[in-house]
Write a protein that holds these residues in place. Structure first.
Motif, PDB file in Angstrom:
ATOM      1  N   ILE A  30       3.180  -7.872 -62.165  1.00 20.75           N
ATOM      2  CA  ILE A  30       2.937  -8.944 -61.199  1.00 20.75           C
ATOM      3  C   ILE A  30       3.947  -8.947 -60.056  1.00 20.75           C
ATOM      4  CG2 ILE A  30       1.649 -10.486 -62.717  1.00 20.75           C
ATOM      5  CD1 ILE A  30       4.234 -11.991 -63.283  1.00 20.75           C
ATOM      6  N   HIS A  31       4.730  -7.868 -59.944  1.00 19.14           N
ATOM      7  CA  HIS A  31       5.469  -7.689 -58.698  1.00 19.14           C
ATOM      8  C   HIS A  31       4.438  -7.482 -57.595  1.00 19.14           C
ATOM      9  CE1 HIS A  31       9.752  -7.833 -59.138  1.00 19.14           C
ATOM     10  NE2 HIS A  31       9.782  -6.979 -60.148  1.00 19.14           N
ATOM     11  N   LEU A  32       4.784  -7.826 -56.385  1.00 25.41           N
ATOM     12  CA  LEU A  32       3.829  -7.741 -55.275  1.00 25.41           C
ATOM     13  C   LEU A  32       3.229  -6.342 -55.155  1.00 25.41           C
ATOM     14  CD1 LEU A  32       2.474  -9.151 -52.871  1.00 25.41           C
ATOM     15  CD2 LEU A  32       4.395  -8.391 -51.456  1.00 25.41           C
ATOM     16  N   CYS A  33       4.070  -5.311 -55.272  1.00 28.59           N
ATOM     17  CA  CYS A  33       3.558  -3.943 -55.115  1.00 28.59           C
ATOM     18  C   CYS A  33       2.607  -3.566 -56.243  1.00 28.59           C
ATOM     19  CB  CYS A  33       4.727  -2.959 -55.044  1.00 28.59           C
ATOM     20  SG  CYS A  33       5.619  -3.024 -53.468  1.00 28.59           S
ATOM     21  N   ASN A  34       2.856  -4.065 -57.451  1.00 29.95           N
ATOM     22  CA  ASN A  34       1.941  -3.767 -58.557  1.00 29.95           C
ATOM     23  C   ASN A  34       0.581  -4.413 -58.343  1.00 29.95           C
ATOM     24  OD1 ASN A  34       3.642  -2.138 -60.102  1.00 29.95           O
ATOM     25  ND2 ASN A  34       4.611  -3.889 -61.078  1.00 29.95           N
ATOM     26  N   ILE A  35       0.588  -5.656 -57.861  1.00 27.00           N
ATOM     27  CA  ILE A  35      -0.676  -6.330 -57.565  1.00 27.00           C
ATOM     28  C   ILE A  35      -1.397  -5.609 -56.429  1.00 27.00           C
ATOM     29  CG2 ILE A  35      -1.717  -8.451 -56.683  1.00 27.00           C
ATOM     30  CD1 ILE A  35      -0.831  -8.608 -59.579  1.00 27.00           C
ATOM     31  N   THR A  36      -0.646  -5.213 -55.401  1.00 28.04           N
ATOM     32  CA  THR A  36      -1.243  -4.481 -54.286  1.00 28.04           C
ATOM     33  C   THR A  36      -1.825  -3.164 -54.765  1.00 28.04           C
ATOM     34  OG1 THR A  36       0.461  -5.437 -52.833  1.00 28.04           O
ATOM     35  CG2 THR A  36      -0.849  -3.632 -51.941  1.00 28.04           C
ATOM     36  N   LEU A  37      -1.116  -2.498 -55.675  1.00 26.92           N
ATOM     37  CA  LEU A  37      -1.606  -1.236 -56.234  1.00 26.92           C
ATOM     38  C   LEU A  37      -2.933  -1.446 -56.954  1.00 26.92           C
ATOM     39  CD1 LEU A  37      -1.117   1.776 -56.925  1.00 26.92           C
ATOM     40  CD2 LEU A  37       0.044   0.992 -59.001  1.00 26.92           C
ATOM     41  N   MET A  38      -3.028  -2.502 -57.749  1.00 23.08           N
ATOM     42  CA  MET A  38      -4.272  -2.783 -58.452  1.00 23.08           C
ATOM     43  C   MET A  38      -5.418  -3.048 -57.463  1.00 23.08           C
ATOM     44  SD  MET A  38      -3.562  -2.380 -61.613  1.00 23.08           S
ATOM     45  CE  MET A  38      -2.354  -1.137 -61.085  1.00 23.08           C
ATOM     46  N   LEU A  39      -5.105  -3.764 -56.396  1.00 22.31           N
ATOM     47  CA  LEU A  39      -6.119  -4.030 -55.374  1.00 22.31           C
ATOM     48  C   LEU A  39      -6.548  -2.734 -54.693  1.00 22.31           C
ATOM     49  CD1 LEU A  39      -4.749  -7.298 -53.690  1.00 22.31           C
ATOM     50  CD2 LEU A  39      -6.570  -7.087 -55.394  1.00 22.31           C
ATOM     51  N   CYS A  40      -5.586  -1.815 -54.505  1.00 26.13           N
ATOM     52  CA  CYS A  40      -5.913  -0.523 -53.905  1.00 26.13           C
ATOM     53  C   CYS A  40      -6.883   0.257 -54.781  1.00 26.13           C
ATOM     54  CB  CYS A  40      -4.637   0.299 -53.702  1.00 26.13           C
ATOM     55  SG  CYS A  40      -3.609  -0.236 -52.332  1.00 26.13           S
ATOM     56  N   ILE A  41      -6.610   0.282 -56.070  1.00 31.14           N
ATOM     57  CA  ILE A  41      -7.480   1.004 -56.997  1.00 31.14           C
ATOM     58  C   ILE A  41      -8.885   0.409 -56.984  1.00 31.14           C
ATOM     59  CG2 ILE A  41      -7.891   1.482 -59.449  1.00 31.14           C
ATOM     60  CD1 ILE A  41      -4.818   1.686 -59.748  1.00 31.14           C
ATOM     61  N   ILE A  42      -8.941  -0.919 -56.977  1.00 30.23           N
ATOM     62  CA  ILE A  42     -10.247  -1.595 -56.960  1.00 30.23           C
ATOM     63  C   ILE A  42     -11.017  -1.292 -55.678  1.00 30.23           C
ATOM     64  CG2 ILE A  42     -11.391  -3.848 -56.858  1.00 30.23           C
ATOM     65  CD1 ILE A  42      -9.154  -4.899 -58.693  1.00 30.23           C
ATOM     66  N   THR A  43     -10.335  -1.420 -54.545  1.00 32.49           N
ATOM     67  CA  THR A  43     -11.041  -1.265 -53.274  1.00 32.49           C
ATOM     68  C   THR A  43     -11.346   0.192 -52.942  1.00 32.49           C
ATOM     69  OG1 THR A  43     -11.082  -2.006 -50.960  1.00 32.49           O
ATOM     70  CG2 THR A  43      -9.032  -1.073 -51.741  1.00 32.49           C
ATOM     71  N   MET A  44     -10.621   1.132 -53.568  1.00 32.89           N
ATOM     72  CA  MET A  44     -10.979   2.537 -53.386  1.00 32.89           C
ATOM     73  C   MET A  44     -12.301   2.827 -54.094  1.00 32.89           C
ATOM     74  SD  MET A  44      -8.966   4.502 -51.500  1.00 32.89           S
ATOM     75  CE  MET A  44      -8.985   6.174 -52.147  1.00 32.89           C
ATOM     76  N   ILE A  45     -12.477   2.243 -55.276  1.00 31.75           N
ATOM     77  CA  ILE A  45     -13.703   2.475 -56.045  1.00 31.75           C
ATOM     78  C   ILE A  45     -14.842   1.576 -55.557  1.00 31.75           C
ATOM     79  CG2 ILE A  45     -14.728   2.413 -58.355  1.00 31.75           C
ATOM     80  CD1 ILE A  45     -11.943   2.974 -59.481  1.00 31.75           C
ATOM     81  N   PHE A  46     -14.485   0.332 -55.233  1.00 28.49           N
ATOM     82  CA  PHE A  46     -15.472  -0.635 -54.732  1.00 28.49           C
ATOM     83  C   PHE A  46     -14.990  -1.155 -53.376  1.00 28.49           C
ATOM     84  CE2 PHE A  46     -15.297  -0.995 -59.393  1.00 28.49           C
ATOM     85  CZ  PHE A  46     -16.582  -0.574 -59.711  1.00 28.49           C
TER      86      PHE A  46
END
Length: 227
Positions: free
Chosen positions: A70-86
Motif C-alpha cells: 500500500i505504498h503509493l508506488c505499489n498501488i500505482t504498479l497494481m493500477l499499471c498492471i490492470i490498465t495494461m490488460i484492461f
C-alpha cells in the motif's frame, strides 16, 4: 545484502541500464499484438513483485505487516498492471500523475540493494514499469493527460493517504511516510517536522502535476480503439 550509495556510479548505471532495457522492450512491443504484449509483460511484472515480497519475508525476515503493498508506488504498479490488460483512460490519468512518486523512488530508493540481488532488480524493474506504462500507453494507445485527470489524481491521492494513515495507526507502520518521516535519508529531511513536510509534498505534487499537464494544455486528442 550489499548496498550501493545514493547517487553513486552504480546508482546512475542502474538508472541508465533500466532506461535502455525498457526502451528496448518498447521497441520490440511494436512486433506483437497490443493485447498479447500487455498481458505477457504485466504478468511478468506481477510475478516478479510477488517473488520479491516472498523473498523479503522468507529470506530477509521482513514481517507481513511491513510488506502490505500500500505504498503509493505499489498501488500505482497494481493500477499499471490492470490498465495494461484492461485499458482505461481514467486509470491512465491517475497513473500519469502518480508516476511522480516512481521517479522520486528511483532517485531516492528505500533500501538501495546492490545489483545483482533480486530484491534490488525487482525494485528498479517495477518502478520503471510504472514509467514504461505511461510512455507505452501514450505512444501505442494515444492516451494523454488532462486537467480534469490532474484534479482527480490529487483528490484520489489525498483520500488514499487518509486511509493509509489510519492503517498505519493500527499496524504501527509508516506506509507512504504519512505518519512520520522515513528512517533513511530523503528530501523529506529538508521539509520540516510532521505535518509540515506533508504540506510541502502536497505543494510539490501540485506544481509538478501542473508542469506535467502543461505540454498538453489546450490540445484535443482522440482516443483510438485499443484492440
Amino acid at each position: 545484502m550489499s548496498y550501493f550509495g545514493l547517487f553513486s556510479t552504480e546508482h546512475f548505471l542502474s538508472i541508465g541500464g533500466y532506461i535502455l532495457f525498457y526502451l528496448f522492450i518498447l521497441f520490440i512491443s511494436q512486433f506483437f499484438s497490443k493485447k498479447g504484449f500487455a498481458v505477457v509483460i504485466s504478468c511478468a511484472v506481477l510475478i516478479m513483485k510477488i517473488a520479491e515480497l516472498v523473498i523479503r519475508n522468507g529470506v530477509y525476515g521482513e514481517s507481513i505487516q511491513q510488506l502490505i503493498p500500500i505504498h503509493l508506488c505499489n498501488i500505482t504498479l497494481m493500477l499499471c498492471i490492470i490498465t495494461m490488460i484492461f485499458p482505461s483512460k481514467s486509470l491512465f490519468q491517475i497513473i500519469y500523475y502518480w508516476s511522480i512518486g516512481a521517479v522520486a523512488a528511483i532517485l531516492f530508493p528505500d533500501g538501495r540493494v546492490a545489483f545483482p540481488n533480486f530484491v534490488g532488480i525487482s525494485f528498479f524493474a517495477t518502478h520503471f514499469f510504472i514509467l514504461f506504462t505511461v510512455v507505452y500507453q501514450m505512444i501505442s494507445l494515444g492516451y494523454r493527460p488532462t486537467f480534469k485527470g490532474f484534479i482527480g489524481s490529487f483528490v484520489c491521492i489525498n483520500i488514499f493517504a487518509g486511509i493509509v494513515y489510519k492503517i498505519n495507526e493500527i499496524l504501527g507502520t509508516n506506509y507512504m511516510y504519512i505518519n512520520y518521516k522515513p528512517t533513511f535519508s530523503s528530501p523529506l529531511d529538508f521539509f520540516g517536522p510532521w505535518p509540515h513536510y506533508i504540506i510541502i509534498v502536497e505543494i510539490i505534487y501540485i506544481v509538478l502535476g501542473l508542469l506535467l499537464y502543461f505540454p498538453f494544455k489546450k490540445r484535443h486528442f482522440k482516443y483510438t480503439n485499443v484492440y
